[in-house]
Design a protein around this motif. Structure first.
Motif, PDB file in Angstrom:
ATOM      1  N   LEU A 182      15.436  30.468  47.193  1.00 45.65           N
ATOM      2  CA  LEU A 182      15.847  30.229  46.055  1.00 45.65           C
ATOM      3  C   LEU A 182      16.731  29.176  45.645  1.00 45.65           C
ATOM      4  O   LEU A 182      16.471  28.505  44.706  1.00 45.65           O
ATOM      5  CB  LEU A 182      16.985  31.519  45.694  1.00 45.65           C
ATOM      6  CG  LEU A 182      16.289  33.015  45.499  1.00 45.65           C
ATOM      7  CD1 LEU A 182      17.431  34.184  45.454  1.00 45.65           C
ATOM      8  CD2 LEU A 182      15.376  32.889  44.251  1.00 45.65           C
ATOM      9  N   PHE A 183      17.601  28.637  46.936  1.00 44.82           N
ATOM     10  CA  PHE A 183      18.283  27.453  46.745  1.00 44.82           C
ATOM     11  C   PHE A 183      17.437  26.325  46.622  1.00 44.82           C
ATOM     12  O   PHE A 183      17.511  25.515  45.734  1.00 44.82           O
ATOM     13  CB  PHE A 183      19.216  27.373  47.838  1.00 44.82           C
ATOM     14  CG  PHE A 183      20.144  26.291  47.914  1.00 44.82           C
ATOM     15  CD1 PHE A 183      21.238  26.470  46.903  1.00 44.82           C
ATOM     16  CD2 PHE A 183      20.033  25.057  48.537  1.00 44.82           C
ATOM     17  CE1 PHE A 183      22.291  25.474  46.931  1.00 44.82           C
ATOM     18  CE2 PHE A 183      21.087  24.236  48.492  1.00 44.82           C
ATOM     19  CZ  PHE A 183      22.073  24.201  47.652  1.00 44.82           C
TER      20      PHE A 183
ATOM     21  N   LEU B 150      17.638  24.728  25.446  1.00 51.46           N
ATOM     22  CA  LEU B 150      17.356  24.352  26.961  1.00 51.46           C
ATOM     23  C   LEU B 150      15.802  24.369  27.313  1.00 51.46           C
ATOM     24  O   LEU B 150      15.128  25.102  26.600  1.00 51.46           O
ATOM     25  CB  LEU B 150      17.885  25.363  28.022  1.00 51.46           C
ATOM     26  CG  LEU B 150      19.624  25.514  27.758  1.00 51.46           C
ATOM     27  CD1 LEU B 150      20.190  27.023  28.463  1.00 51.46           C
ATOM     28  CD2 LEU B 150      20.290  24.085  28.246  1.00 51.46           C
ATOM     29  N   THR B 151      15.224  23.412  28.295  1.00 48.33           N
ATOM     30  CA  THR B 151      14.047  23.362  28.408  1.00 48.33           C
ATOM     31  C   THR B 151      13.735  24.472  29.499  1.00 48.33           C
ATOM     32  O   THR B 151      14.588  25.199  30.105  1.00 48.33           O
ATOM     33  CB  THR B 151      13.626  22.024  29.224  1.00 48.33           C
ATOM     34  OG1 THR B 151      14.359  21.971  30.550  1.00 48.33           O
ATOM     35  CG2 THR B 151      14.098  20.982  28.272  1.00 48.33           C
ATOM     36  N   MET B 152      12.617  24.594  29.959  1.00 42.77           N
ATOM     37  CA  MET B 152      12.228  25.448  31.060  1.00 42.77           C
ATOM     38  C   MET B 152      12.824  25.225  32.261  1.00 42.77           C
ATOM     39  O   MET B 152      13.037  26.165  32.757  1.00 42.77           O
ATOM     40  CB  MET B 152      10.599  25.615  30.961  1.00 42.77           C
ATOM     41  CG  MET B 152       9.914  26.343  29.775  1.00 42.77           C
ATOM     42  SD  MET B 152      10.854  27.881  29.306  1.00 42.77           S
ATOM     43  CE  MET B 152      11.429  27.445  27.943  1.00 42.77           C
ATOM     44  N   ALA B 153      12.840  24.092  32.557  1.00 40.14           N
ATOM     45  CA  ALA B 153      13.681  23.577  33.964  1.00 40.14           C
ATOM     46  C   ALA B 153      15.070  24.032  33.843  1.00 40.14           C
ATOM     47  O   ALA B 153      15.706  24.302  34.945  1.00 40.14           O
ATOM     48  CB  ALA B 153      13.355  22.040  34.179  1.00 40.14           C
TER      49      ALA B 153
ATOM     50  N   LEU C  87      18.571  30.590  36.447  1.00 47.02           N
ATOM     51  CA  LEU C  87      18.035  31.766  36.910  1.00 47.02           C
ATOM     52  C   LEU C  87      18.147  31.665  38.378  1.00 47.02           C
ATOM     53  O   LEU C  87      18.584  32.627  38.891  1.00 47.02           O
ATOM     54  CB  LEU C  87      16.441  31.837  36.394  1.00 47.02           C
ATOM     55  CG  LEU C  87      15.848  33.090  37.255  1.00 47.02           C
ATOM     56  CD1 LEU C  87      16.658  34.483  36.842  1.00 47.02           C
ATOM     57  CD2 LEU C  87      14.381  33.195  36.784  1.00 47.02           C
ATOM     58  N   LEU C  88      17.567  30.536  38.963  1.00 41.37           N
ATOM     59  CA  LEU C  88      17.494  30.574  40.380  1.00 41.37           C
ATOM     60  C   LEU C  88      19.065  30.421  41.120  1.00 41.37           C
ATOM     61  O   LEU C  88      19.434  30.980  42.073  1.00 41.37           O
ATOM     62  CB  LEU C  88      16.721  29.308  40.799  1.00 41.37           C
ATOM     63  CG  LEU C  88      15.093  29.753  40.502  1.00 41.37           C
ATOM     64  CD1 LEU C  88      14.395  28.423  40.951  1.00 41.37           C
ATOM     65  CD2 LEU C  88      14.487  30.774  41.503  1.00 41.37           C
TER      66      LEU C  88
END
Length: 156
Positions: free
Chosen positions: A71-72, A130-133, A139-140
């Motif tokens: 995740l990190f 906000l973009t998907m990135a 989220l992450l």
């Protein structure tokens, strides 16, 4: 609680990858090289979550630390991608509008062969600004915090 968390991570991974491929193949949202790197993280998360679900006798500390590292890593990639999109970071690659001086025909051929479909330093489709990135980094980052919380709670 830990087993349910891995089920949740498995579902999140499937949804994230499904969304990425639906966006690419059905909505025409072309991924860049950094987008692919973010997908690799979800493939790793999906694989390890499945392993931890199917093999519940694996040490909780090892499973949570492995999950946190995945995740990190994804958070760092997503944050960097967000920074490249918003020109906080300069990413000198064929993935961006930045280019190196061309000194030979071989370099031209190499740049063409290495060219990705989309560039990394242009804002893609946005949802609520906000973009998907950006969403992926949020989220992450949140999941990193949840994983640390579960780890700390299990240590008591």
């Amino acid at each position: 609680m830990c087993k349910h968390y891995f089920h949740l991570l498995l579902i999140i991974s499937i949804l994230a990858l499904s969304g990425a491929y639906i966006g690419e193949f059905f909505l025409g949202i072309l991924p860049c090289r950094l987008c692919y790197y973010q997908r690799y993280v979800y493939f790793a998360l999906l694989s390890f979550s499945l392993i931890f679900i199917l093999k519940p006798n694996i040490n909780k500390i090892i499973s949570l630390l492995t999950t946190f590292l995945i995740l990190f890593t994804g958070f760092i990639i997503s944050f960097f991608h967000s920074g490249v999109e918003r020109h906080w970071f300069k990413y000198n690659s064929v993935c961006t509008g930045f280019s190196e001086p061309i000194n030979s025909a071989e370099q031209i051929v190499r740049n063409i062969e290495d060219a990705s479909i989309a560039v990394c330093d242009i804002l893609g489709p946005q949802l609520l600004g906000l973009t998907m990135a950006n969403w992926n980094a949020l989220l992450l980052g949140f999941l990193c915090c949840v994983t640390l919380f579960i780890y700390c709670k299990d240590q008591k």
